[in-house]
Structure formats: structure tokens, C-alpha cells
Design a protein around this motif. Structure first.
Motif, mmCIF file in Angstrom:
data_model
loop_
_atom_site.group_PDB
_atom_site.id
_atom_site.type_symbol
_atom_site.label_atom_id
_atom_site.label_comp_id
_atom_site.label_asym_id
_atom_site.label_seq_id
_atom_site.Cartn_x
_atom_site.Cartn_y
_atom_site.Cartn_z
ATOM 1 N N GLY A 125 0.824 -1.203 0.000
ATOM 2 C CA GLY A 125 0.000 0.000 0.000
ATOM 3 C C GLY A 125 0.857 1.252 0.000
ATOM 4 O O GLY A 125 2.084 1.188 0.088
ATOM 5 N N SER A 126 0.195 2.396 -0.103
ATOM 6 C CA SER A 126 0.907 3.673 -0.018
ATOM 7 C C SER A 126 -0.058 4.754 0.463
ATOM 8 O O SER A 126 -1.271 4.611 0.344
ATOM 9 C CB SER A 126 1.511 4.067 -1.371
ATOM 10 O OG SER A 126 0.489 4.318 -2.298
ATOM 11 N N CYS A 127 0.510 5.816 1.008
ATOM 12 C CA CYS A 127 -0.308 6.917 1.508
ATOM 13 C C CYS A 127 0.531 8.191 1.540
ATOM 14 O O CYS A 127 1.756 8.148 1.448
ATOM 15 C CB CYS A 127 -0.844 6.607 2.906
ATOM 16 S SG CYS A 127 0.425 6.405 4.163
ATOM 17 N N ALA A 128 -0.141 9.295 1.674
ATOM 18 C CA ALA A 128 0.529 10.582 1.862
ATOM 19 C C ALA A 128 0.443 10.936 3.339
ATOM 20 O O ALA A 128 -0.608 10.785 3.970
ATOM 21 C CB ALA A 128 -0.139 11.661 1.017
ATOM 22 N N ILE A 129 1.550 11.387 3.889
ATOM 23 C CA ILE A 129 1.613 11.770 5.299
ATOM 24 C C ILE A 129 0.864 13.092 5.476
ATOM 25 O O ILE A 129 0.983 14.000 4.659
ATOM 26 C CB ILE A 129 3.079 11.934 5.752
ATOM 27 C CG1 ILE A 129 3.887 10.657 5.486
ATOM 28 C CG2 ILE A 129 3.170 12.346 7.201
ATOM 29 C CD1 ILE A 129 3.506 9.473 6.315
ATOM 30 N N GLY A 130 0.104 13.192 6.556
ATOM 31 C CA GLY A 130 -0.625 14.425 6.857
ATOM 32 C C GLY A 130 0.132 15.290 7.849
ATOM 33 O O GLY A 130 1.289 15.014 8.185
ATOM 34 N N THR A 131 -0.511 16.343 8.331
ATOM 35 C CA THR A 131 0.128 17.193 9.339
ATOM 36 C C THR A 131 0.287 16.405 10.640
ATOM 37 O O THR A 131 -0.432 15.443 10.892
ATOM 38 C CB THR A 131 -0.693 18.466 9.616
ATOM 39 O OG1 THR A 131 -1.998 18.073 10.025
ATOM 40 C CG2 THR A 131 -0.757 19.365 8.403
ATOM 41 N N PHE A 132 1.237 16.818 11.441
ATOM 42 C CA PHE A 132 1.532 16.142 12.698
ATOM 43 C C PHE A 132 0.980 16.967 13.847
ATOM 44 O O PHE A 132 1.293 18.141 13.982
ATOM 45 C CB PHE A 132 3.044 15.990 12.876
ATOM 46 C CG PHE A 132 3.685 15.151 11.813
ATOM 47 C CD1 PHE A 132 3.785 13.780 11.956
ATOM 48 C CD2 PHE A 132 4.181 15.740 10.663
ATOM 49 C CE1 PHE A 132 4.371 13.013 10.980
ATOM 50 C CE2 PHE A 132 4.767 14.973 9.681
ATOM 51 C CZ PHE A 132 4.862 13.601 9.836
ATOM 52 N N THR A 133 0.168 16.342 14.681
ATOM 53 C CA THR A 133 -0.338 17.003 15.874
ATOM 54 C C THR A 133 0.472 16.500 17.057
ATOM 55 O O THR A 133 0.393 15.312 17.405
ATOM 56 C CB THR A 133 -1.826 16.691 16.105
ATOM 57 O OG1 THR A 133 -2.563 17.063 14.938
ATOM 58 C CG2 THR A 133 -2.368 17.440 17.321
ATOM 59 N N PRO A 134 1.284 17.379 17.674
ATOM 60 C CA PRO A 134 2.066 16.936 18.832
ATOM 61 C C PRO A 134 1.220 16.933 20.101
ATOM 62 O O PRO A 134 0.390 17.840 20.305
ATOM 63 C CB PRO A 134 3.192 17.947 18.930
ATOM 64 C CG PRO A 134 2.792 19.110 18.103
ATOM 65 C CD PRO A 134 1.649 18.704 17.225
ATOM 66 N N TYR A 135 1.395 15.937 20.908
ATOM 67 C CA TYR A 135 0.764 15.844 22.229
ATOM 68 C C TYR A 135 1.904 15.772 23.234
ATOM 69 O O TYR A 135 2.775 14.906 23.119
ATOM 70 C CB TYR A 135 -0.115 14.598 22.340
ATOM 71 C CG TYR A 135 -1.359 14.655 21.513
ATOM 72 C CD1 TYR A 135 -2.565 15.033 22.072
ATOM 73 C CD2 TYR A 135 -1.336 14.320 20.159
ATOM 74 C CE1 TYR A 135 -3.723 15.097 21.319
ATOM 75 C CE2 TYR A 135 -2.496 14.383 19.402
ATOM 76 C CZ TYR A 135 -3.686 14.766 19.985
ATOM 77 O OH TYR A 135 -4.833 14.822 19.232
ATOM 78 N N THR A 136 1.910 16.722 24.186
ATOM 79 C CA THR A 136 3.002 16.774 25.155
ATOM 80 C C THR A 136 2.461 16.826 26.582
ATOM 81 O O THR A 136 1.310 17.186 26.816
ATOM 82 C CB THR A 136 3.902 18.005 24.925
ATOM 83 O OG1 THR A 136 3.090 19.182 25.022
ATOM 84 C CG2 THR A 136 4.576 17.963 23.572
ATOM 85 N N LYS A 137 3.325 16.485 27.510
ATOM 86 C CA LYS A 137 2.973 16.534 28.927
ATOM 87 C C LYS A 137 3.089 17.981 29.385
ATOM 88 O O LYS A 137 4.088 18.629 29.142
ATOM 89 C CB LYS A 137 3.943 15.651 29.718
ATOM 90 C CG LYS A 137 3.533 15.423 31.128
ATOM 91 C CD LYS A 137 3.039 14.025 31.230
ATOM 92 C CE LYS A 137 2.718 13.667 32.656
ATOM 93 N NZ LYS A 137 2.119 12.366 32.685
ATOM 94 N N GLY A 138 2.043 18.455 30.058
ATOM 95 C CA GLY A 138 2.033 19.763 30.691
ATOM 96 C C GLY A 138 2.381 20.834 29.788
ATOM 97 O O GLY A 138 2.674 21.887 29.744
#
Length: 138
Positions: A125-138
Motif C-alpha cells: 500500500g501507499s499513503c501521503a503523510i498528513g500534518t503532525f499534531t504533537p501531544y506533550t505533557k504539561g
């Protein structure tokens, strides 16, 4: 009487096969649901940040998992990036390898990724990478 016993045995065997097939079909969905629940539990403890276009991949120990159309990059216990893809890279969840073609040391939105079977080494398969949503502590 003998014919009745044989037909009863055959119908019981067919019913058992149908139940086994139905439970086997439910297992991937259930494991997928468990992964989604575990991810939601992890993300509930972290705060979402503004989406970013690229993440650096040089000198970082980043682990990758996939849930549906989402690719989850774990940099540490306190920092997770979630990228929605265009679809087609779901096979990473079953153990396929994600092959990306990066230009430089950053993985960016719009980069094309392909999935490859670990054993057969054929593309799945193949796909295009989307935007990255960062999740961080505090």
C-alpha cells in the motif's frame, strides 16, 4: 436413524465452523478497538499542541504504530505525534514496514510512504503523510 445422526453431526459441525469464523472475524476489530482505546487513554493525559508540518527524524528514537488511517510516532512517554494519512498505510498495524522517501532529516506533510511486507518484501500500500499534531505533557 443413522441418516438423522449423520445430518445432525454435519449441521453441528457447520454451526461450529460458522461460530469460529464469526469470532475470528471479530478479533481484528476488537484488537483495533483496544488499540484505539489505549491511544485515547494516553492522549487524554497529554495536551494537544498546534499542528506542525514536519518532524525531525535525525538522532531520535521514534517508534511507530498505526491505528486505522493514523500514524502514531512516539518520541517519548511525554511526547507523541499523530498524523492522519490519506489512507492506504493501514497494513503497518498488521506488521508491515513503513518505507518513507525523505529529502533531508525531516518527515513532512505530503511525503509519500509505502508499506512493505516483512517476509515477501512486496509493496502492500501507499499513503501521503498528513500534518503532525504533537501531544506533550504539561
Amino acid at each position: 436413524m443413522r441418516k438423522a445422526l449423520i445430518s445432525f453431526a454435519l449441521s453441528a459441525a457447520a454451526g461450529a465452523a460458522a461460530i469460529t469464523a464469526a469470532s475470528a472475524a471479530d478479533k481484528p476489530r476488537n484488537s483495533q478497538q483496544r488499540l484505539e482505546e489505549r491511544l485515547q487513554k494516553e492522549l487524554a493525559q497529554l495536551k494537544p499542541q498546534a499542528p506542525v508540518e514536519c518532524i525531525g527524524t535525525r538522532f531520535r528514537n521514534i517508534s511507530l504504530t498505526a491505528i486505522g488511517n493514523k500514524l502514531i510516532y512516539r518520541e517519548s512517554r511525554n511526547k507523541i505525534y499523530v498524523s492522519d494519512t490519506t489512507g492506504g498505510c493501514e497494513n503497518v498495524a498488521r506488521g508491515d514496514v513503513l518505507v518513507t522517501r525523505q529529502f533531508g532529516t525531516r518527515l513532512c506533510r505530503g511525503d509519500i510512504a509505502t508499506t512493505m511486507d516483512r517476509v515477501g518484501r512486496f509493496y502492500t500500500g501507499s499513503c501521503a503523510i498528513g500534518t503532525f499534531t504533537p501531544y506533550t505533557k504539561g
